[in-house]
Structure formats: structure tokens, C-alpha cells
Design a protein around this motif. Structure first.
Motif, mmCIF file in Angstrom:
data_model
loop_
_atom_site.group_PDB
_atom_site.id
_atom_site.type_symbol
_atom_site.label_atom_id
_atom_site.label_comp_id
_atom_site.label_asym_id
_atom_site.label_seq_id
_atom_site.Cartn_x
_atom_site.Cartn_y
_atom_site.Cartn_z
ATOM 1 N N ALA A 160 39.656 9.661 16.177
ATOM 2 C CA ALA A 160 39.770 10.168 17.341
ATOM 3 C C ALA A 160 40.778 9.615 18.261
ATOM 4 O O ALA A 160 41.714 10.272 18.843
ATOM 5 C CB ALA A 160 38.600 10.657 18.068
ATOM 6 N N THR A 198 33.813 9.967 23.685
ATOM 7 C CA THR A 198 33.102 10.072 22.191
ATOM 8 C C THR A 198 31.969 9.429 22.105
ATOM 9 O O THR A 198 31.025 9.953 21.482
ATOM 10 C CB THR A 198 34.080 9.261 21.395
ATOM 11 O OG1 THR A 198 35.409 10.122 21.390
ATOM 12 C CG2 THR A 198 33.620 9.536 19.873
ATOM 13 N N SER A 271 39.590 15.859 21.451
ATOM 14 C CA SER A 271 39.346 15.190 20.240
ATOM 15 C C SER A 271 37.890 14.705 20.265
ATOM 16 O O SER A 271 37.217 14.708 19.072
ATOM 17 C CB SER A 271 40.097 13.909 20.002
ATOM 18 O OG SER A 271 39.890 12.997 21.333
ATOM 19 N N VAL A 275 37.709 16.397 16.614
ATOM 20 C CA VAL A 275 38.135 15.426 15.956
ATOM 21 C C VAL A 275 37.072 14.356 15.660
ATOM 22 O O VAL A 275 36.560 14.229 14.455
ATOM 23 C CB VAL A 275 39.376 14.453 16.444
ATOM 24 C CG1 VAL A 275 39.891 13.735 15.364
ATOM 25 C CG2 VAL A 275 40.384 15.601 16.779
ATOM 26 N N ALA A 276 36.445 13.948 16.472
ATOM 27 C CA ALA A 276 35.424 12.685 16.126
ATOM 28 C C ALA A 276 34.151 13.507 15.513
ATOM 29 O O ALA A 276 33.382 12.950 14.587
ATOM 30 C CB ALA A 276 34.812 12.071 17.575
#
Length: 306
Positions: A160, A198, A271, A275-276
Motif C-alpha cells: 500500500a 493501514t 489504499s 490495497v492493503a
């Protein structure tokens, strides 16, 4: 479990993956073909601080320098209304005097406050050190997440962060914006911001994996993302408000800094949600990956407390 209305984020996992791949390909392609428009911090040049008797017209100053043969000169206001900074690529010893004479030939009275030269070798060292610092930061992040969570989570977190950095660099390459030390500092700040987002998501995923047994992995991730969505939007929203103020009224000296952060916060928020989390699905993470290890005590097995 509460009556929280769970949003199906993972329903759009494939769309998000395709979007990220397209953005990465475009960004990498632009970086390979056009490269970055490196500022004087990296290429070397002369920075000249000038003081006017009265507040100058910045656009007129730029026009005068272009007409005098300095088309790449960067003119920014700083400090008092009568102060400006001129940054020009070149290492001529009398460059500051030449610029002063050009500007004095107009309607203003100009004096040189300070002139400093950054050699190309120093600029190259700054560029290399900045790149190494960014790689070191990503390596430390991977180790930290692997120790705090699990190796699969560290892959997702670093993926990410790399995703965010490449897209920010790609936008600067596509638009031809100056890339200097302030932008590099902004990218490092983006790494910290995105990582924080994240980690919050991953912490909730880990907690839910341990307490929820009747959900599939995508459902647990959706539930965790829904729980953290309010916090994510609030943090991103307040950050963007401040960055917009810097972008519009902060002055030209920090304009690109604010631009990099605005792009980074937007991409970083995206992200951390997609993404993560999508990387976790791709790596087939399971609740067992986060179960505490079993230890034997006198022939009996116990779960080690987290």
C-alpha cells in the motif's frame, strides 16, 4: 455483534485492483519516459534573496528574467511583501549580480540580501540520500508490521505504501511539477499517514479474526472496514481542510508540498481501504495466521496470551 450496517467493500475488490494497476502503469510509464522535474535542491543552482524598496509585481519580475535570458528562473514571494526569492539553474559566480542588474533596470530599486549556490554534486547526494531514506523507511515499516501482526500483513502494508509513493511521483511527473526537498518531505509524511490508516484497519481485522468465528475472511474485512470508516473519513477530512488552506493561501514556496500531501492523503485513504485489504485476500490470510502460539506445560497445551 452490534446492529452496524456492514458495507461490502470487498465487492469492488477487482475493480479497485484494476484501477490501482492502471494508475501504477501510467505512473511508472511517465516516470520512465518523462522522469521528474527535479528542482534546484537536486540539480544544483543558485538561490538569490532580493529586497525591493516597494512591493514588486511577481509576474513582472518573471517576465523581466525571461526576457533577459533566464527562462527557467523560479520567482517566489516570501517573508515581507518587499522580499522575493529567485532560483536559477547555473553556477556563475556573478549570477546574483546579473539578476540584480536585470531587475534594477526596471522601475524598482533592488538589493541583494543573500545568494547561495548548490552544486550538482551536493544535489546528487541529496537525491541519493533521500531515495535511500525512503527505502529504509519502507523496510522498517515491513519489520514493524511483521512483528506486530504477521508477515502477510507486512506485505500488504508495504504494498500500500509503495502504491501511494509511486502514484504521487507519477502525478508530479505527468504534470511536470517541481520535485524538491519539500516534496520529498511530503512523500515521507504520506508514508506515515498511510501507514497509520493501514495499522488502524489491520488492528481491527486482527481483533475481529480472534472474536468472530461465523464469518468468512471477506466478511470479517468488510466488518472491520465499516467499523473504522468513520474514523478514517474524519481524519482524512480534517487533514484535507488544512491542506486546502495551505494549497490556496500558503504561498508558492509550499504549493508543491501541499499538492503532494493532498494527493497522498487521498491515495493513502483509498489504499488503506482497498490495497492493503485486497492484498490480505490475495495472500489468503486466515484467522489461524493470527492465533497465539500454543505452548506445552508439563504435557498439556495452552494458548499463549497475546
Amino acid at each position: 455483534m452490534s446492529d452496524l450496517k456492514v458495507l461490502n467493500f470487498m465487492r469492488y475488490a477487482k475493480v479497485a485492483a484494476i484501477t490501482s494497476i492502471v494508475l501504477l502503469v501510467v505512473s511508472i510509464g511517465s516516470l520512465a519516459v518523462k522522469g521528474l522535474n527535479l528542482g534546484l535542491d537536486f540539480t544544483g543552482g543558485t538561490s538569490i534573496e532580493l529586497e525591493y524598496a516597494t512591493a514588486p509585481n511577481i509576474e513582472q519580475v518573471r517576465s523581466d528574467l525571461v526576457a533577459a535570458g533566464y527562462p527557467s528562473a523560479v520567482v517566489v514571494a516570501y517573508g515581507a511583501d518587499t522580499d522575493i526569492m529567485v532560483r536559477i539553474q547555473g553556477d556563475a559566480a556573478n549570477l546574483a549580480e546579473d539578476v540584480s542588474q536585470v531587475l534594477n533596470s526596471g522601475e524598482y530599486d533592488v538589493t541583494i540580501k543573500q545568494a547561495s549556490f548548490i552544486g550538482p554534486q551536493i544535489g546528487e547526494e541529496l537525491r541519493d540520500d533521500g531515495g535511500l531514506g525512503m527505502l529504509f523507511a519502507l523496510g522498517v515499516v515491513m519489520v514493524y508490521v511483521a512483528l506486530r501482526f504477521q508477515f502477510k500483513f507486512s506485505i500488504g502494508a508495504v504494498a500500500a505504501l509503495v502504491h501511494d509513493v509511486i502514484i504521487v511521483l507519477g502525478v508530479f511527473s505527468l504534470l511536470g511539477l517541481d520535485f524538491d526537498l519539500t516534496v520529498l518531505a511530503a512523500i515521507l509524511a504520506v508514508i506515515g499517514y498511510s501507514l497509520n490508516d493501514t495499522i488502524v484497519v489491520y488492528d481491527r481485522v486482527r481483533e475481529n479474526f480472534r472474536i468472530i468465528r461465523d464469518m468468512t475472511v471477506p466478511e470479517v474485512i468488510n466488518y472491520s472496514l465499516t467499523q473504522t470508516l468513520g474514523r478514517t473519513l474524519m481524519t482524512s477530512g480534517t487533514t484535507v481542510v488544512v491542506l486546502l488552506a495551505l494549497f490556496f493561501v500558503g504561498g508558492e514556496m509550499i504549493h508543491n508540498f501541499a499538492t503532494a500531501l493532498l494527493i497522498g492523503v487521498g491515495v493513502g485513504t483509498y489504499s488503506s481501504i482497498y490495497v492493503a485489504s485486497v492484498i490480505l485476500l490475495a495472500m489468503k490470510v486466515t484467522p489461524e495466521d493470527l492465533m497465539p502460539p500454543k505452548v506445552e506445560v508439563e504435557g498439556e497445551e495452552f494458548e499463549e496470551l497475546p
